[in-house]
Design a protein around this motif. Structure first.
Motif, short mmCIF file in Angstrom:
data_model
loop_
_atom_site.label_atom_id
_atom_site.label_comp_id
_atom_site.label_asym_id
_atom_site.label_seq_id
_atom_site.Cartn_x
_atom_site.Cartn_y
_atom_site.Cartn_z
N GLY A 185 -14.62 6.24 -6.99
CA GLY A 185 -15.63 4.88 -6.47
C GLY A 185 -15.01 4.00 -7.53
O GLY A 185 -15.28 2.28 -6.47
N ILE A 186 -15.46 3.60 -8.42
CA ILE A 186 -15.17 2.57 -9.40
C ILE A 186 -13.70 1.59 -8.98
O ILE A 186 -13.63 0.45 -8.60
N SER A 195 0.78 -1.12 0.00
CA SER A 195 -0.25 0.15 -0.04
C SER A 195 0.67 0.90 0.13
O SER A 195 0.51 2.40 -0.74
N PHE A 196 2.07 1.49 0.88
CA PHE A 196 2.80 2.45 0.70
C PHE A 196 3.62 2.79 -0.58
O PHE A 196 3.64 4.03 -0.91
N THR A 197 3.77 1.17 -1.14
CA THR A 197 4.62 2.01 -2.01
C THR A 197 3.87 1.74 -3.62
O THR A 197 4.01 2.55 -4.27
N ALA A 257 2.90 5.86 -3.23
CA ALA A 257 4.33 6.28 -3.07
C ALA A 257 4.13 6.80 -4.88
O ALA A 257 4.38 8.04 -5.33
N SER A 258 4.27 5.69 -5.51
CA SER A 258 4.19 6.36 -7.11
C SER A 258 3.34 7.37 -7.43
O SER A 258 3.05 7.60 -8.54
N THR A 259 1.98 6.80 -6.60
CA THR A 259 0.47 7.31 -7.60
C THR A 259 1.11 9.42 -6.88
O THR A 259 1.02 10.03 -7.49
N SER A 313 -6.92 9.87 -5.35
CA SER A 313 -7.26 8.02 -5.19
C SER A 313 -7.05 7.28 -4.28
O SER A 313 -8.02 6.50 -3.90
N TRP A 314 -6.47 8.16 -3.64
CA TRP A 314 -6.76 7.95 -1.84
C TRP A 314 -8.15 7.91 -0.73
O TRP A 314 -8.52 7.41 -0.07
#
Length: 454
Positions: A274-275, A76-78, A81-83, A399-400
Motif C-alpha cells: 500500500g505504501i 513499467s515492463f523494465t 522484469a527487474s523486480t 509489489s504488483w
C-alpha cells in the motif's frame, strides 16, 4: 582501584563506543543508495526512457523480444522484469552472505557494480533505449542485493535495544541524502537553459551524479564496518553455490519454527505494498487528477523527502518508549487517513495537497524504518541475510498487487480518487495481521535478547 560498573577487572567496556562508530558508518549506506532510488528510479528514469523509446518507435510501437510495446509502457515492463528476477535471486544471495564473514565486501561490491551500470544511463540517448533497459535492470538488481546485506549488517552493529533507533536514523540519512541530491538535480533540470545545456543533457548528468553519489559514499561503510565470522552455519558439502543452496533449503524447512516472523512478513507485504503504491501513484494523482504542473509535483516530492527525515527520527524515538509494533500500528492508521483524505482534496488547491504531502512524509520513513528493525528481532542469529533476502524478495515479488488494484479501480471508475482510496484495504489487512503478531513470543522463538520495551 574500583572496577567500573559492568566491566570486570576495572577495564572499561568499549564495545558500545565501537558499535556507535560502526553505526555512524552504516548510516551512510542509506545516504548513498537513496540517490539511485530517488533521482533515477523515482523521478528521472521512466520519463527519459520513454522519450528515447519514442525516437525509435514505428507507429508508436517498439519491438521488445518479439513483442510490440508502446514506449510509454517500457519503463513499467523494465521495472517489473527487474523486480521479478530479483525475487528469485535474492534468497540465494542471502544464503551466500550468511556463510561468509565478508558481508561488507558483498555490500560494497554490489553497490559499486550497481552504480557502474547506473552510470551507463548517461550514454542512453538518441534511440538507444536497449542500453537504458539493460543498465537499469542490472543496477536495480544490485540495489536490491546490496540492501539485503545492509539490513543483515544492522543485526551485527546494533543490539536489540538499539535497533529501532539505529534503523530510523539510517532511513533519516537516506531521505536527507536522496532529497539533497534530488534538489540539486531538480534545479539543474529546471534551469538547464541558463546553464547552457539541453534538458536531455541535464537529465543524463543528473542520473550520472546519482551513480557517482551511490558509489562514492559507499566507501564510508566499506571503511567503517568490520566483518564478523558467520554463526550457526549449516554443514554442507560442495562448492559455495552448492553449500548456499543447502543453507537455503535448511532455512526454508526451518521457517515453520518461526511462525511469528512469518505472520509479520505477510502483514508487511500488505501494508508495504500500500505504501509503495501510494508513493508510485502520487505524481500521477497530482498531475492527472488535481491538475498541477509536473514541476509543482516534483517540488512537493522534495517536501516529502525532507519531512520524512524528521518523521523517521520521531518514529524511532516513539518506538523506544512505546515499542515498534504499537508505533507501526499508529502509522498505519495515519496511512488510512491519508488515502481517505485523498478522496476530498480539491483540484489546483496547493495548501491541501501540501498538507497531504507532509502527512505522507511523517509516516513514510517511520513505518519502513521500524518494520526493518522489528523484523530483525524475530529472526535467528546467523541467518539474518537469508531472512532479509526473503523480506526483500517477497516484497518485490508481490509489489504488483497494489498497482494492479489501483489500475483496475481507475479502469472501472475513470477517476484516480477512488483508485487511491482503494489502497486502504492493504493498510487494513496489514494492520489486522500485525495485531496478531506476538512480539515477545517471536523474540523468544528466534533466541534474541528481549528489549526493555516490546
Amino acid at each position: 582501584m574500583t572496577p567500573s560498573p559492568g566491566s570486570p577487572g576495572g577495564i572499561a567496556d568499549l564495545r558500545p563506543i565501537a558499535r556507535r562508530r560502526e553505526q555512524r558508518a552504516w548510516y551512510f549506506y542509506d545516504w548513498a543508495n537513496s540517490a539511485f532510488s530517488t533521482t533515477i528510479a523515482g523521478v528521472l528514469f521512466a520519463p527519459y526512457l520513454i522519450s528515447v523509446a519514442e525516437n525509435a518507435a514505428v507507429d508508436n510501437r517498439i519491438d521488445v523480444l518479439g513483442l510490440s510495446v508502446a514506449p510509454g509502457a517500457l519503463p513499467s515492463f523494465t521495472i517489473t522484469a527487474s523486480t521479478l528476477i530479483s525475487a528469485f535471486l535474492l534468497p540465494l544471495l542471502g544464503a551466500v552472505a550468511d556463510r561468509t564473514a565478508r558481508k561488507k565486501e558483498l555490500l560494497a561490491g554490489f553497490a559499486w557494480v550497481g552504480a557502474a551500470f547506473a552510470a551507463l544511463l548517461f550514454f542512453v540517448q538518441g534511440d538507444n533505449w536497449q542500453l537504458g533497459v539493460v543498465a537499469f535492470i542490472v543496477a536495480n538488481l544490485c540495489f536490491g542485493a546490496a540492501a539485503v546485506f545492509n539490513d543483515a549488517i544492522l543485526c551485527l552493529v546494533a543490539e536489540e535495544d538499539e535497533r529501532d533507533r539505529v534503523s530510523s536514523r539510517g532511513w533519516a540519512y537516506g531521505y536527507a541524502g536522496g532529497g539533497l541530491l534530488l534538489a540539486i538535480n531538480f534545479l539543474m533540470v529546471t534551469f538547464h537553459d541558463s546553464l547552457g545545456m539541453s534538458q536531455g543533457m541535464a537529465v543524463r548528468l543528473s542520473m550520472l551524479s546519482a551513480a557517482v553519489w551511490w558509489a562514492g559514499f559507499t566507501f564510508i561503510p566499506f571503511r567503517g564496518l568490520r566483518n564478523r565470522p558467520p554463526e550457526h552455519v549449516v554443514p554442507a558439502e560442495g562448492g559455495v553455490v552448492q553449500r548456499s543452496f543447502g543453507q537455503l533449503w535448511a532455512t526454508l524447512k526451518g521457517l515453520r519454527r518461526y511462525p511469528v516472523a512469518l505472520t509479520f512478513l505477510v502483514a508487511y507485504l500488505f501494508f508495504n505494498d500500500g505504501i509503495q503504491t501510494v508513493i508510485a501513484s502520487a505524481s500521477t494523482y497530482g498531475v492527472e487528477e488535481l491538475g498541477f504542473e509536473t514541476g509543482t509535483v516534483l517540488a512537493v516530492y522534495l517536501v516529502v523527502q525532507f519531512v520524512a527525515v524528521f518523521g523517521a527520527l520521531g518514529f524511532g524515538r516513539a518506538a523506544e518508549r512505546y515499542g515498534a509494533k504499537s508505533v507501526i500500528l499508529v502509522g498505519l492508521a495515519i496511512w488510512m487517513l491519508i488515502v481517505t483524505a485523498a478522496l476530498f482534496v480539491p483540484e489546483r488547491e496547493l495548501v491541501p495537497f501540501l498538507i497531504l504531502a507532509v502527512a505522507i512524509g511523517i509516516v513514510l520513513g517511520g513505518t519502513q524504518a521500524l518494520s526493518r528493525s522489528y523484523f530483525s528481532l524475530l529472526i535467528p542469529r546467523g541467518s539474518e541475510a537469508e531472512y532479509f533476502s526473503f523480506y526483500h524478495a517477497m516484497e518485490r515479488g508481490t509489489s504488483w498487487f497494489g498497482t494492479l488494484v489501483f489500475g483496475l479501480v481507475y479502469q472501472l471508475t475513470d477517476s484516480y480518487r477512488p483508485a487511491i482510496f482503494a489502497l486502504i484495504a492493504f493498510f487494513v489487512v496489514g494492520g489486522a495481521l500485525l495485531l496478531k503478531v506476538d512480539t515477545a513470543r517471536g523474540i523468544r522463538d528466534a533466541g534474541n535478547e528481549m528489549p526493555s520495551v516490546v
